[in-house]
Design a protein around this motif. Structure first.
Motif, PDB file in Angstrom:
ATOM      1  N   TYR A   1     -17.236  -8.269 -67.712  1.00  0.00           N
ATOM      2  CA  TYR A   1     -15.811  -8.572 -67.845  1.00  0.00           C
ATOM      3  C   TYR A   1     -15.158  -8.742 -66.478  1.00  0.00           C
ATOM      4  N   ALA A   2     -15.649  -8.025 -65.482  1.00  0.00           N
ATOM      5  CA  ALA A   2     -15.140  -8.210 -64.111  1.00  0.00           C
ATOM      6  C   ALA A   2     -15.496  -9.600 -63.603  1.00  0.00           C
ATOM      7  N   ASP A   3     -16.717 -10.062 -63.910  1.00  0.00           N
ATOM      8  CA  ASP A   3     -17.122 -11.415 -63.530  1.00  0.00           C
ATOM      9  C   ASP A   3     -16.213 -12.447 -64.192  1.00  0.00           C
ATOM     10  N   ILE A   4     -15.897 -12.244 -65.458  1.00  0.00           N
ATOM     11  CA  ILE A   4     -15.038 -13.172 -66.187  1.00  0.00           C
ATOM     12  C   ILE A   4     -13.663 -13.232 -65.527  1.00  0.00           C
ATOM     13  N   PHE A   5     -13.120 -12.095 -65.155  1.00  0.00           N
ATOM     14  CA  PHE A   5     -11.830 -12.062 -64.465  1.00  0.00           C
ATOM     15  C   PHE A   5     -11.901 -12.883 -63.182  1.00  0.00           C
ATOM     16  N   VAL A   6     -12.967 -12.692 -62.411  1.00  0.00           N
ATOM     17  CA  VAL A   6     -13.138 -13.418 -61.147  1.00  0.00           C
ATOM     18  C   VAL A   6     -13.251 -14.921 -61.403  1.00  0.00           C
ATOM     19  N   VAL A   7     -14.036 -15.305 -62.400  1.00  0.00           N
ATOM     20  CA  VAL A   7     -14.214 -16.730 -62.692  1.00  0.00           C
ATOM     21  C   VAL A   7     -12.895 -17.362 -63.140  1.00  0.00           C
ATOM     22  N   VAL A   8     -12.154 -16.703 -64.002  1.00  0.00           N
ATOM     23  CA  VAL A   8     -10.864 -17.249 -64.449  1.00  0.00           C
ATOM     24  C   VAL A   8      -9.922 -17.420 -63.262  1.00  0.00           C
ATOM     25  N   LEU A   9      -9.883 -16.433 -62.386  1.00  0.00           N
ATOM     26  CA  LEU A   9      -9.038 -16.527 -61.198  1.00  0.00           C
ATOM     27  C   LEU A   9      -9.496 -17.670 -60.285  1.00  0.00           C
ATOM     28  N   MET A  10     -10.804 -17.771 -60.075  1.00  0.00           N
ATOM     29  CA  MET A  10     -11.343 -18.861 -59.252  1.00  0.00           C
ATOM     30  C   MET A  10     -11.041 -20.217 -59.883  1.00  0.00           C
ATOM     31  N   PHE A  11     -11.176 -20.299 -61.191  1.00  0.00           N
ATOM     32  CA  PHE A  11     -10.912 -21.546 -61.889  1.00  0.00           C
ATOM     33  C   PHE A  11      -9.447 -21.942 -61.760  1.00  0.00           C
ATOM     34  N   LEU A  12      -8.553 -20.992 -61.919  1.00  0.00           N
ATOM     35  CA  LEU A  12      -7.123 -21.255 -61.815  1.00  0.00           C
ATOM     36  C   LEU A  12      -6.779 -21.793 -60.431  1.00  0.00           C
ATOM     37  N   VAL A  13      -7.204 -21.093 -59.395  1.00  0.00           N
ATOM     38  CA  VAL A  13      -6.905 -21.514 -58.019  1.00  0.00           C
ATOM     39  C   VAL A  13      -7.604 -22.840 -57.702  1.00  0.00           C
ATOM     40  N   GLY A  14      -8.882 -22.936 -58.092  1.00  0.00           N
ATOM     41  CA  GLY A  14      -9.641 -24.153 -57.822  1.00  0.00           C
ATOM     42  C   GLY A  14      -9.056 -25.369 -58.505  1.00  0.00           C
ATOM     43  N   GLU A  15      -8.616 -25.209 -59.760  1.00  0.00           N
ATOM     44  CA  GLU A  15      -8.043 -26.348 -60.471  1.00  0.00           C
ATOM     45  C   GLU A  15      -6.761 -26.816 -59.803  1.00  0.00           C
ATOM     46  N   LEU A  16      -5.955 -25.896 -59.336  1.00  0.00           N
ATOM     47  CA  LEU A  16      -4.720 -26.281 -58.658  1.00  0.00           C
ATOM     48  C   LEU A  16      -5.015 -27.056 -57.376  1.00  0.00           C
ATOM     49  N   LEU A  17      -6.006 -26.609 -56.622  1.00  0.00           N
ATOM     50  CA  LEU A  17      -6.367 -27.286 -55.377  1.00  0.00           C
ATOM     51  C   LEU A  17      -7.012 -28.647 -55.635  1.00  0.00           C
ATOM     52  N   ILE A  18      -7.981 -28.669 -56.552  1.00  0.00           N
ATOM     53  CA  ILE A  18      -8.692 -29.914 -56.847  1.00  0.00           C
ATOM     54  C   ILE A  18      -7.754 -30.942 -57.469  1.00  0.00           C
ATOM     55  N   SER A  19      -6.819 -30.487 -58.273  1.00  0.00           N
ATOM     56  CA  SER A  19      -5.876 -31.393 -58.906  1.00  0.00           C
ATOM     57  C   SER A  19      -5.090 -32.185 -57.866  1.00  0.00           C
ATOM     58  N   ARG A  20      -4.696 -31.540 -56.817  1.00  0.00           N
ATOM     59  CA  ARG A  20      -3.945 -32.238 -55.757  1.00  0.00           C
ATOM     60  C   ARG A  20      -4.820 -33.291 -55.069  1.00  0.00           C
ATOM     61  N   VAL A  21      -6.071 -32.934 -54.819  1.00  0.00           N
ATOM     62  CA  VAL A  21      -6.993 -33.891 -54.193  1.00  0.00           C
ATOM     63  C   VAL A  21      -7.220 -35.083 -55.121  1.00  0.00           C
TER      64      VAL A  21
ATOM     65  N   TYR B   1      -5.226 -36.222 -57.348  1.00  0.00           N
ATOM     66  CA  TYR B   1      -3.992 -37.006 -57.368  1.00  0.00           C
ATOM     67  C   TYR B   1      -3.915 -37.909 -56.139  1.00  0.00           C
ATOM     68  N   ILE B   2      -4.247 -37.379 -54.981  1.00  0.00           N
ATOM     69  CA  ILE B   2      -4.242 -38.165 -53.746  1.00  0.00           C
ATOM     70  C   ILE B   2      -5.231 -39.327 -53.844  1.00  0.00           C
ATOM     71  N   LEU B   3      -6.381 -39.069 -54.490  1.00  0.00           N
ATOM     72  CA  LEU B   3      -7.406 -40.105 -54.663  1.00  0.00           C
ATOM     73  C   LEU B   3      -7.092 -41.045 -55.834  1.00  0.00           C
ATOM     74  N   ARG B   4      -5.967 -40.813 -56.500  1.00  0.00           N
ATOM     75  CA  ARG B   4      -5.495 -41.613 -57.637  1.00  0.00           C
ATOM     76  C   ARG B   4      -6.418 -41.527 -58.862  1.00  0.00           C
ATOM     77  N   ILE B   5      -7.110 -40.411 -58.962  1.00  0.00           N
ATOM     78  CA  ILE B   5      -7.935 -40.170 -60.148  1.00  0.00           C
ATOM     79  C   ILE B   5      -7.082 -39.489 -61.205  1.00  0.00           C
TER      80      ILE B   5
END
Length: 162
Positions: A131-151, A153-157
């Motif tokens: 369950y600790a791993d799941i918490f870490v993955v959800v947090l990583m996914f949340l932050v990663g999606e926000l960062l990747i989403s901006r990239v 968008y810049i690439l017009r994908i």
């Protein structure tokens, strides 16, 4: 913390949630059948909205199943992760429509947590996640999606940044 199960989980979640964008860019509105068929609920709002398509769900399942094979976890786990991630995404869209939010509008956390948490809970034993791993993955996914989403968008994908 289990490094490889966390890594595999991030890979599968990224494939499951990112792959529907590719056919949208390749085909535009062609083959984009809305999953809810344009059905409106009692509140006059769509069930999910036009951006949730059968094409996107099929792309997610196929790509993530192949990803599951490539990382050695099997197509079954990949497909299951994709299906449950799409259920989480549809859950988020359903709630956003009830809150009168426009399709593709940002709802911090609501856009990331169900589509990562639901599949991790459903599949946690196969890759060996605590369950600790799941918490870490959800947090990583949340932050990663926000960062990747901006990239993306810049690439017009992506049409809009988050």
């Amino acid at each position: 913390m289990a490094a490889m199960p966390i890594f595999y989980s991030i890979v599968l979640l990224t494939l499951a949630n990112g792959s529907p964008v590719v056919p949208k860019k390749l085909f535009g509105s062609r083959f984009a059948l809305a999953l809810d068929g344009g059905l409106l609920l009692f509140d006059g709002r769509p069930v999910f909205g036009a951006s949730k398509t059968i094409r996107g769900i099929v792309a997610s399942i196929v790509v993530t199943a192949v990803g599951g094979i490539l990382i050695g976890l099997g197509y079954e786990l990949g497909a299951l992760v994709a299906i449950v991630a799409m259920v989480g995404d549809l859950f988020s869209s359903f709630l956003k429509r009830r809150m009168r939010m426009a399709p593709s509008s940002q709802a911090m956390g609501l856009d990331q947590v169900p589509e990562s948490l639901f599949p991790l809970l459903a599949c946690r034993e196969t890759p060996g996640l605590s369950y600790a791993d799941i918490f870490v993955v959800v947090l990583m996914f949340l932050v990663g999606e926000l960062l990747i989403s901006r990239v993306l968008y810049i690439l017009r994908i992506r049409d809009q940044p988050y």
